[in-house]
Design an enzyme around this catalytic site. Structure first.
Site, short mmCIF file in Angstrom:
data_model
loop_
_atom_site.label_atom_id
_atom_site.label_comp_id
_atom_site.label_asym_id
_atom_site.label_seq_id
_atom_site.Cartn_x
_atom_site.Cartn_y
_atom_site.Cartn_z
CB CYS A 96 -0.96 -0.04 1.18
SG CYS A 96 -2.37 1.10 1.01
CG HIS A 195 -4.22 -3.82 3.69
ND1 HIS A 195 -2.97 -3.35 4.04
CD2 HIS A 195 -4.81 -2.84 2.98
CE1 HIS A 195 -2.83 -2.12 3.56
NE2 HIS A 195 -3.92 -1.79 2.92
#
Length: 235
Positions: A96, A195
Site C-alpha cells: 500500500c 492487506h
C-alpha cells in the site's frame, strides 16, 4: 538452533503499520522456521541509517497520508541505500503506502503531491469520494498461482517501464480499477495493495521471498528441503 539466519529491515515499521501488516513478519518467521531458518527484525525509522549489506529482506508497509508525508521527507537520505538493496536482487515486500512511495509520486486525498523514491516507474493518483474496498483475487500469469486478499485504498496506481503486475484481477479492483492489474514486480521487489496481511493468505509468496534471501545469503547451501516445502492453503 536454526541452521540459517536472516536479517529483515522493517522500514518505518513504527509509523507505517496502520493496517497490521506486521503480520507479514509473523508469517515470514512461521515459514522460515519450517526452512530451518530464523529471522532477526530491526525497525529502520526516521533518521536511522539503513545499511543494505546488513539485511537480507525488507518490508515497507502502509499507513495513512499523514504518516506517509512524514516518511516521504526522510526517504531521500535513504534512497541510495534502498536502490542498492533492490539492485542487489534482495527481496523487498511493499504494501500500500510503501508501494506508492517506491514510485515517482502519489496524490493524497487532499490533492497534495507527495514525492516518492522514483525507484520503480509507477505513479499513484487519488479518487474523489471513493475507495476500493473488499475481497480480491488475482492470478499471476507467470506461475499460474492465485493470490487472495483484501484491498482498502484510495490510490489508483499505474505501472511503468520495467514493471509487471503481481497478478491480473479475477475479482476486485486492483491497482486502479481500469487495466485489470494488481501490484507490481520489479527485480525481487513485490508490491501489492493486499492487506490481511498478504503473506498469511499467500504462503507461496512468503516461500519465494525466503528462498531468494537464503540463496543470496548462502549461495553454496543445499536448499533442497526448503524448496520442497509444501504450502497449505490458508484462504
Amino acid at each position: 538452533m536454526a541452521k540459517y539466519h536472516l536479517r529483515l529491515a522493517h522500514l518505518y515499521g513504527n509509523l507505517l503499520n496502520t493496517y497490521s501488516d506486521v503480520g507479514n513478519i509473523i508469517a515470514l518467521r512461521y515459514y522460515a522456521q519450517q526452512m530451518d531458518a530464523d529471522i532477526d527484525v530491526q525497525v529502520i525509522s526516521i533518521d536511522d541509517h539503513f545499511d543494505p549489506d546488513h539485511f537480507d529482506l525488507a518490508l515497507f508497509g502502509g499507513g495513512q497520508d499523514y504518516e506517509q508525508v512524514v516518511v516521504a521527507k526522510d526517504l531521500p537520505q535513504k534512497r541510495a541505500a534502498i536502490k542498492k538493496f533492490i539492485d542487489d536482487n534482495k527481496p523487498l515486500l511493499a504494501i500500500c503506502g510503501g508501494y506508492q512511495l517506491l514510485g515517482h509520486y502519489y496524490i493524497g486525498a487532499n490533492g497534495e503531491k507527495i514525492p516518492g523514491l522514483g525507484l520503480l516507474d509507477h505513479y499513484t493518483l487519488s479518487q474523489d469520494h471513493n475507495r476500493f474496498i473488499g475481497d480480491i483475487t488475482i492470478k499471476n500469469e507467470e506461475n499460474g498461482q492465485e493470490y487472495h486478499g483484501f484491498e482498502n485504498h484510495n490510490g489508483r496506481t499505474f505501472l511503468g517501464e520495467g514493471e509487471r503486475p503481481l497478478g491480473t484481477v479475477i475479482t476486485g479492483n486492483g491497482n486502479n480499477g481500469e487495466d485489470g492489474t494488481e501490484g507490481a514486480i520489479y527485480k525481487e521487489v513485490y508490491c501489492s495493495y493486499f492487506h490481511g496481511p498478504i503473506l498469511t493468505r499467500n504462503g507461496e509468496i512468503a516461500k519465494h521471498l525466503l528462498l531468494t534471501a537464503l540463496q543470496n545469503r548462502y549461495p553454496e547451501a543445499d536448499l533442497t528441503a526448503a524448496k520442497s516445502l509444501q504450502i497449505k492453503p490458508t484462504f
